[in-house]
Design an enzyme around this catalytic site. Structure first.
Site, PDB file in Angstrom:
ATOM      1  N   HIS A 290      15.300  28.078  46.208  1.00 36.07           N
ATOM      2  CA  HIS A 290      16.035  27.630  47.503  1.00 36.07           C
ATOM      3  C   HIS A 290      17.205  27.303  46.951  1.00 36.07           C
ATOM      4  O   HIS A 290      17.497  27.342  45.806  1.00 36.07           O
ATOM      5  CB  HIS A 290      14.968  26.729  48.102  1.00 36.07           C
TER       6      HIS A 290
ATOM      7  N   GLU B 201      17.260  17.616  49.358  1.00 33.96           N
ATOM      8  CA  GLU B 201      15.957  18.602  49.282  1.00 33.96           C
ATOM      9  C   GLU B 201      14.685  17.826  49.463  1.00 33.96           C
ATOM     10  O   GLU B 201      13.419  18.350  49.334  1.00 33.96           O
ATOM     11  CB  GLU B 201      15.818  19.157  47.901  1.00 33.96           C
TER      12      GLU B 201
ATOM     13  N   ASP C  83      20.440  28.372  35.275  1.00 33.29           N
ATOM     14  CA  ASP C  83      20.796  28.680  36.679  1.00 33.29           C
ATOM     15  C   ASP C  83      22.330  28.701  37.043  1.00 33.29           C
ATOM     16  O   ASP C  83      22.611  29.901  36.864  1.00 33.29           O
ATOM     17  CB  ASP C  83      20.303  27.447  37.668  1.00 33.29           C
TER      18      ASP C  83
ATOM     19  N   HIS D 140      23.009  15.926  45.234  1.00 35.87           N
ATOM     20  CA  HIS D 140      21.887  16.077  46.110  1.00 35.87           C
ATOM     21  C   HIS D 140      21.884  14.562  46.827  1.00 35.87           C
ATOM     22  O   HIS D 140      21.174  14.609  47.682  1.00 35.87           O
ATOM     23  CB  HIS D 140      20.753  16.789  45.753  1.00 35.87           C
TER      24      HIS D 140
ATOM     25  N   GLU E 123      15.523  23.062  33.508  1.00 33.64           N
ATOM     26  CA  GLU E 123      16.599  23.914  34.114  1.00 33.64           C
ATOM     27  C   GLU E 123      17.978  23.303  33.890  1.00 33.64           C
ATOM     28  O   GLU E 123      18.237  22.260  34.427  1.00 33.64           O
ATOM     29  CB  GLU E 123      16.291  24.142  35.609  1.00 33.64           C
TER      30      GLU E 123
ATOM     31  N   SER F  57      25.490  22.164  44.322  1.00 32.91           N
ATOM     32  CA  SER F  57      25.730  22.252  43.091  1.00 32.91           C
ATOM     33  C   SER F  57      26.099  23.412  42.362  1.00 32.91           C
ATOM     34  O   SER F  57      25.145  23.969  41.539  1.00 32.91           O
ATOM     35  CB  SER F  57      24.865  21.350  42.356  1.00 32.91           C
TER      36      SER F  57
ATOM     37  N   GLU G 238      17.040  16.960  39.909  1.00 30.64           N
ATOM     38  CA  GLU G 238      16.081  17.339  40.263  1.00 30.64           C
ATOM     39  C   GLU G 238      14.794  16.760  39.220  1.00 30.64           C
ATOM     40  O   GLU G 238      14.689  17.051  38.223  1.00 30.64           O
ATOM     41  CB  GLU G 238      15.696  18.670  40.765  1.00 30.64           C
TER      42      GLU G 238
ATOM     43  N   LYS H 116      10.532  27.040  43.030  1.00 29.66           N
ATOM     44  CA  LYS H 116      10.616  25.732  43.635  1.00 29.66           C
ATOM     45  C   LYS H 116      11.542  25.888  44.922  1.00 29.66           C
ATOM     46  O   LYS H 116      12.482  26.602  45.200  1.00 29.66           O
ATOM     47  CB  LYS H 116      11.997  25.089  42.530  1.00 29.66           C
TER      48      LYS H 116
ATOM     49  N   LYS I  59      18.414  32.975  42.499  1.00 27.71           N
ATOM     50  CA  LYS I  59      18.818  32.699  43.978  1.00 27.71           C
ATOM     51  C   LYS I  59      19.368  33.811  44.563  1.00 27.71           C
ATOM     52  O   LYS I  59      20.645  34.079  44.072  1.00 27.71           O
ATOM     53  CB  LYS I  59      19.673  31.545  43.718  1.00 27.71           C
TER      54      LYS I  59
ATOM     55  N   ASP J 202      15.464  19.351  36.495  1.00 28.48           N
ATOM     56  CA  ASP J 202      16.822  20.031  36.795  1.00 28.48           C
ATOM     57  C   ASP J 202      17.901  19.165  36.726  1.00 28.48           C
ATOM     58  O   ASP J 202      18.325  18.810  37.786  1.00 28.48           O
ATOM     59  CB  ASP J 202      16.776  21.066  37.940  1.00 28.48           C
TER      60      ASP J 202
HETATM   61  C1  PEP Z   1      18.761  24.306  44.043  1.00 27.65           C
HETATM   62  C2  PEP Z   1      19.863  23.915  43.590  1.00 27.65           C
HETATM   63  O1  PEP Z   1      20.755  23.289  44.338  1.00 27.65           O
HETATM   64  P1  PEP Z   1      22.077  23.949  44.783  1.00 27.65           P
HETATM   65  O2  PEP Z   1      21.451  24.898  45.998  1.00 27.65           O
HETATM   66  O3  PEP Z   1      22.950  22.753  45.404  1.00 27.65           O
HETATM   67  O4  PEP Z   1      22.724  24.678  43.701  1.00 27.65           O
HETATM   68  C3  PEP Z   1      20.015  23.898  42.004  1.00 27.65           C
HETATM   69  O5  PEP Z   1      20.674  23.490  41.377  1.00 27.65           O
HETATM   70  O6  PEP Z   1      18.888  24.487  41.481  1.00 27.65           O
HETATM   71 MG    MG Z   2      19.712  24.254  39.282  1.00 31.84          MG
END
Ligand code: PEP
Ligand code: MG
Length: 429
Positions: free
Chosen positions: A369, A209, A316, A158, A289, A44, A168, A392, A341, A246
């Site tokens: 992650h 995940e 994010d 996911h 999030e 995503s 999430e 996370k 990230k 999330d």
């Molecule tokens: C960890 C996530 O998913 P992705 O790595 O698929 O963006 C997220 O959206 O926070």
């Molecule tokens: Mg996210």
């Protein structure tokens, strides 16, 4: 020649946790120390993220290979970093950025650059004889043990859109006395949830995940299931274990509306804010999030004005670990925390700058992650080093997720009482 000068670089294609190719880099220093790092990959992904370099060749792994990236590491990047000192991270990252020469790292790829950048950080720490987190810690005294944010129920992309629209549902054991205990609280709750799902006739297959991915009938139902699991495991929802969401709402934002397929309705940004306010009033939610989409700045302002006093609202896809976008968020009062990230931006230095900017403005910084991971544990050391207080990294099951939690157990054991557990103070509200 400095002993931490780069002597050799080698890239290779490996598989990530989804079975997709990703890049791994090995770096050898003049002193003989070797270190390895691998890039993760999102599903995503935010549209404003730095680019991930993938091969165009359609017959190999459906065109998803990274042999171009491997070749760049072995040739152009190895030559471009001749004489570079792995222990001077900012200079090394500046050289990588200059070598790429684009705003979005589209020529060399953020995945390629990040694997080199992390390999350097790890090699430098080993050469100095320091644990990675200690080598990354600046200024001294900043480090702490994070609260693990464990995603135990998956939806959205996911879970291949077979369950909840929200991506999430995380448990947050902030009431535990130590990281080790927090991980135990979370793991026991995860197992309790499996039993509850099975007893209710839900399947117990997992998403990318490691969280369960039941075919629920609403986005609220997982919250009831998780609260039941927390209690079944012997913990008090809200006192010892809070909840985080999330929704990854960019994934269901279409033509100006938030389309909740599981519930058969479409909501405006204002209605989504009401929806979240209702959920936060009914459940012990502490973090949301990506409650709104990546360019819905007006919606984010509304959300922050309404709920920012008592919830951590994390951007994010909105910020993509990019200081220019974070600065815009601070200016607009959109969100009060940033998801961090490293592969969204591509170098260790730029990742640290994003954390510094957030923390310097009283915002939260939550290290994360990606849904496609390897056993690389860099983010565990990073969040300790920068004292971000929360990490996370998925369910407390599935090797590539557990490896980060296990690295935190090692760090906690080695550091002893010199690192405090962030606990509830980790959250900006
Ligand atoms: C960890 C996530 O998913 P992705 O790595 O698929 O963006 C997220 O959206 O926070
Ligand atoms: Mg996210």
């Amino acid at each position: 020649m400095s002993s931490t000068e780069i002597a050799a670089l080698h890239g290779r294609e490996i598989l990530d946790s989804r079975g997709n190719p990703t890049i791994e880099v090995e770096m050898r220093l003049a002193c003989g120390v070797c270190a390895r790092a691998a890039a993760p990959s999102g599903a995503s992904t935010g549209i404003h993220e730095a680019w991930e370099l993938r091969d165009g060749e359609p017959t190999r792994y459906r065109g998803k290979g990274v042999l171009n990236a491997v070749s760049l590491v072995n040739n152009e990047i190895a030559a471009g970093l001749a004489g570079a000192d792995a222990a001077v991270q900012e200079e090394l990252d500046r050289r990588l950025i200059a070598l790429d020469g684009t705003e979005t790292k589209s020529r060399l790829g953020a995945n390629t650059i990040l694997a080199v950048s992390i390999a350097a950080a790890r090699a430098a720490a080993a050469a100095k004889g320091l644990p990675l987190w200690r080598s990354l810690e600046a200024p001294a005294g900043r480090a702490s043990m994070p609260v693990p944010m464990m995603n135990i129920l998956n939806g959205g992309v996911h879970a291949h859109w077979q369950g909840a629209d929200f991506q999430e549902y995380m448990i947050v054991p902030y009431g535990a006395p130590t990281f080790r205990e927090a991980l135990r609280y979370g793991s026991e709750t995860y197992h309790a949830l499996r039993s509850i799902l099975a007893a209710k006739g839900h399947h117990t297959g997992v998403g990318d995940e490691g969280g369960f991915a039941p075919a629920v009938g609403s986005n609220r139902e997982p919250l009831d299931l998780i609260v039941e699991a927390i209690e079944a495991a012997g913990y008090r929802p809200g006192a010892e274990i809070g909840l985080a969401l999330d929704p990854a709402s960019s994934g269901f934002f279409e033509d100006g509306a938030y389309r909740l397929k599981t519930e058969g309705r479409s909501l405006s940004a204002g209605e989504m804010v009401d929806y979240y306010a209702d959920l936060a009033a009914a459940y012990p939610i502490i973090v949301i999030e990506d409650g709104l989409a990546e360019d819905d700045w007006d919606g984010w302002q509304m959300l922050t004005a309404r709920l920012g006093d008592h919830l951590e609202l994390v951007g994010d896809d909105l910020f993509v670990t990019n200081v220019a976008r974070i600065q815009e968020g601070i200016r607009q009062g959109a969100a009060n925390a940033v998801l961090i990230k490293p592969n969204q931006i591509g170098t260790v230095t730029e990742t640290v700058a994003a954390v510094d900017l957030a923390q310097g403005n009283g915002w939260g910084a939550m290290v994360s992650h990606r849904s496609g991971e390897t056993v690389d544990t860099f983010i565990a050391d990073l969040c300790v080093a920068l004292g971000t207080g929360h990490l996370k990294t998925g369910a407390p099951a599935r090797g590539e997720r557990v490896e980060k939690y296990n690295q935190l157990l090692r760090i906690e054991e080695e550091a002893g009482s010199s690192l405090t557990f962030a606990g509830r103070n980790a959250f900006v509200r």
